[in-house]
Scaffold this motif. Sequence first.
Motif, PDB file in Angstrom:
ATOM      1  N   ASP A 235       0.829  -1.207   0.000  1.00 56.21           N
ATOM      2  CA  ASP A 235       0.000   0.000   0.000  1.00 56.21           C
ATOM      3  C   ASP A 235       0.863   1.257   0.000  1.00 56.21           C
ATOM      4  N   THR A 236       1.944   1.231   0.750  1.00 53.77           N
ATOM      5  CA  THR A 236       2.842   2.386   0.798  1.00 53.77           C
ATOM      6  C   THR A 236       3.404   2.685  -0.580  1.00 53.77           C
ATOM      7  N   ILE A 237       3.842   1.653  -1.281  1.00 54.96           N
ATOM      8  CA  ILE A 237       4.400   1.824  -2.628  1.00 54.96           C
ATOM      9  C   ILE A 237       3.345   2.401  -3.569  1.00 54.96           C
ATOM     10  N   ASN A 238       2.157   1.837  -3.544  1.00 49.80           N
ATOM     11  CA  ASN A 238       1.107   2.279  -4.463  1.00 49.80           C
ATOM     12  C   ASN A 238       0.565   3.657  -4.111  1.00 49.80           C
ATOM     13  N   THR A 239       0.440   3.948  -2.829  1.00 55.69           N
ATOM     14  CA  THR A 239      -0.051   5.263  -2.424  1.00 55.69           C
ATOM     15  C   THR A 239       0.908   6.362  -2.864  1.00 55.69           C
ATOM     16  N   GLU A 240       2.195   6.150  -2.639  1.00 59.50           N
ATOM     17  CA  GLU A 240       3.178   7.133  -3.083  1.00 59.50           C
ATOM     18  C   GLU A 240       3.137   7.292  -4.596  1.00 59.50           C
ATOM     19  N   ALA A 241       2.965   6.183  -5.323  1.00 59.38           N
ATOM     20  CA  ALA A 241       2.946   6.245  -6.779  1.00 59.38           C
ATOM     21  C   ALA A 241       1.711   6.951  -7.307  1.00 59.38           C
ATOM     22  N   ILE A 242       0.538   6.609  -6.786  1.00 59.36           N
ATOM     23  CA  ILE A 242      -0.686   7.196  -7.330  1.00 59.36           C
ATOM     24  C   ILE A 242      -0.769   8.688  -7.009  1.00 59.36           C
ATOM     25  N   GLU A 243      -0.247   9.096  -5.857  1.00 62.48           N
ATOM     26  CA  GLU A 243      -0.216  10.521  -5.524  1.00 62.48           C
ATOM     27  C   GLU A 243       0.772  11.263  -6.430  1.00 62.48           C
TER      28      GLU A 243
ATOM     29  N   VAL B 252       1.721  10.356  -9.491  1.00 65.14           N
ATOM     30  CA  VAL B 252       1.186  10.384 -10.852  1.00 65.14           C
ATOM     31  C   VAL B 252       0.100  11.447 -10.983  1.00 65.14           C
ATOM     32  N   ALA B 253      -0.823  11.487 -10.030  1.00 63.23           N
ATOM     33  CA  ALA B 253      -1.889  12.486 -10.077  1.00 63.23           C
ATOM     34  C   ALA B 253      -1.308  13.901 -10.069  1.00 63.23           C
ATOM     35  N   LYS B 254      -0.280  14.116  -9.265  1.00 63.69           N
ATOM     36  CA  LYS B 254       0.355  15.428  -9.202  1.00 63.69           C
ATOM     37  C   LYS B 254       1.049  15.761 -10.519  1.00 63.69           C
ATOM     38  N   ALA B 255       1.731  14.777 -11.124  1.00 63.70           N
ATOM     39  CA  ALA B 255       2.440  15.012 -12.386  1.00 63.70           C
ATOM     40  C   ALA B 255       1.471  15.353 -13.505  1.00 63.70           C
TER      41      ALA B 255
ATOM     42  N   GLU C  69       2.831  10.230 -21.114  1.00 61.04           N
ATOM     43  CA  GLU C  69       4.257   9.980 -20.927  1.00 61.04           C
ATOM     44  C   GLU C  69       4.716  10.405 -19.532  1.00 61.04           C
ATOM     45  N   ALA C  70       4.217  11.548 -19.068  1.00 56.61           N
ATOM     46  CA  ALA C  70       4.590  12.007 -17.722  1.00 56.61           C
ATOM     47  C   ALA C  70       4.064  11.051 -16.657  1.00 56.61           C
ATOM     48  N   ALA C  71       2.828  10.584 -16.844  1.00 57.71           N
ATOM     49  CA  ALA C  71       2.241   9.649 -15.884  1.00 57.71           C
ATOM     50  C   ALA C  71       3.029   8.348 -15.846  1.00 57.71           C
ATOM     51  N   LEU C  72       3.377   7.827 -17.001  1.00 57.65           N
ATOM     52  CA  LEU C  72       4.101   6.554 -17.055  1.00 57.65           C
ATOM     53  C   LEU C  72       5.509   6.689 -16.478  1.00 57.65           C
ATOM     54  N   ARG C  73       6.174   7.769 -16.810  1.00 54.86           N
ATOM     55  CA  ARG C  73       7.529   7.973 -16.285  1.00 54.86           C
ATOM     56  C   ARG C  73       7.499   8.103 -14.760  1.00 54.86           C
TER      57      ARG C  73
ATOM     58  N   ARG D 124      -8.257   0.995  -8.848  1.00 55.93           N
ATOM     59  CA  ARG D 124      -7.960   2.404  -8.601  1.00 55.93           C
ATOM     60  C   ARG D 124      -7.111   2.986  -9.719  1.00 55.93           C
ATOM     61  N   TRP D 125      -6.158   2.205 -10.210  1.00 52.46           N
ATOM     62  CA  TRP D 125      -5.327   2.680 -11.318  1.00 52.46           C
ATOM     63  C   TRP D 125      -6.152   2.804 -12.598  1.00 52.46           C
ATOM     64  N   VAL D 126      -7.064   1.861 -12.821  1.00 52.35           N
ATOM     65  CA  VAL D 126      -7.935   1.946 -13.994  1.00 52.35           C
ATOM     66  C   VAL D 126      -8.788   3.214 -13.923  1.00 52.35           C
ATOM     67  N   THR D 127      -9.280   3.535 -12.733  1.00 56.73           N
ATOM     68  CA  THR D 127     -10.081   4.748 -12.554  1.00 56.73           C
ATOM     69  C   THR D 127      -9.263   5.994 -12.857  1.00 56.73           C
ATOM     70  N   LEU D 128      -8.013   6.031 -12.399  1.00 56.65           N
ATOM     71  CA  LEU D 128      -7.163   7.181 -12.678  1.00 56.65           C
ATOM     72  C   LEU D 128      -6.946   7.342 -14.178  1.00 56.65           C
ATOM     73  N   ILE D 129      -6.647   6.240 -14.853  1.00 57.91           N
ATOM     74  CA  ILE D 129      -6.443   6.300 -16.304  1.00 57.91           C
ATOM     75  C   ILE D 129      -7.726   6.729 -17.000  1.00 57.91           C
ATOM     76  N   GLY D 130      -8.841   6.219 -16.523  1.00 54.20           N
ATOM     77  CA  GLY D 130     -10.123   6.605 -17.107  1.00 54.20           C
ATOM     78  C   GLY D 130     -10.354   8.101 -17.009  1.00 54.20           C
ATOM     79  N   GLY D 131      -9.937   8.708 -15.913  1.00 54.03           N
ATOM     80  CA  GLY D 131     -10.081  10.150 -15.759  1.00 54.03           C
ATOM     81  C   GLY D 131      -9.238  10.921 -16.759  1.00 54.03           C
TER      82      GLY D 131
END
Length: 208
Positions: free
Chosen positions: A74-82, A84-87, A101-105, A142-149
């Motif tokens: 959860d720690t790894i994914n929470t840091e990543a999703i936050e 990515v959303a910020k980027a 590209e920014a999200a993937l990087r 959750r990642w699918v939802t982010l991509i969908g947005g």
Amino acid sequence: MTQPGPQRQYAGRSAAERRADRRSRLVDAGLQMFGTVGYAMAPVGRICKVANLSTRQYYEEFGSREALLITVYDTINTEAIEAVAKAVAALGNATLTARVEAALRTYARSTASDLRSARVAYLEIVGVNPAIEAHRMAWRRRWVTLIGGVLQAAIERGEIADRDYRLAAGAFVGAANGLLQDWCATDDRAPLDDVVAELSRLADALTR
């Protein structure tokens, strides 16, 4: 009503601060052990030795070894999703290609720059038991939802065709996890930037 007394302090730290420190040390030890020797080879006793804590202190924080694995994941994914959303938000009106590209990087660097994190996120978490699999699938949604947005915003800008991209988003998340899983599992790894470039081409094909 009796008011609670002040917390006793030891070495200048409150009980809450000491407990937070123990928990942090156990999470760090979990990342170290799960991400190097692997989950199956990391019993609680070994984790405690790395954290320099007792098994009693471990079970005061985590009810099981699986609970620590979930916390590290959860720690790894929470840091990543936050991150990515910020980027993505920072790019504002940039093109879909630039945002993807920014999200993937950002995602790749957050989850895989440290091979211990990559091993937990893509290898050790898989197939442990049904409950952990359900937890992993919840994160995937959750990642699918982010991509969908991101894709919905692109539809509204007229960058891509107006259709339901849920299946495409799910396929992409599965492909990204599969590619990073293979990348993590081999010693002859391509540069992480090459992985990002390949995923960018895949994303472009899915939305074209």
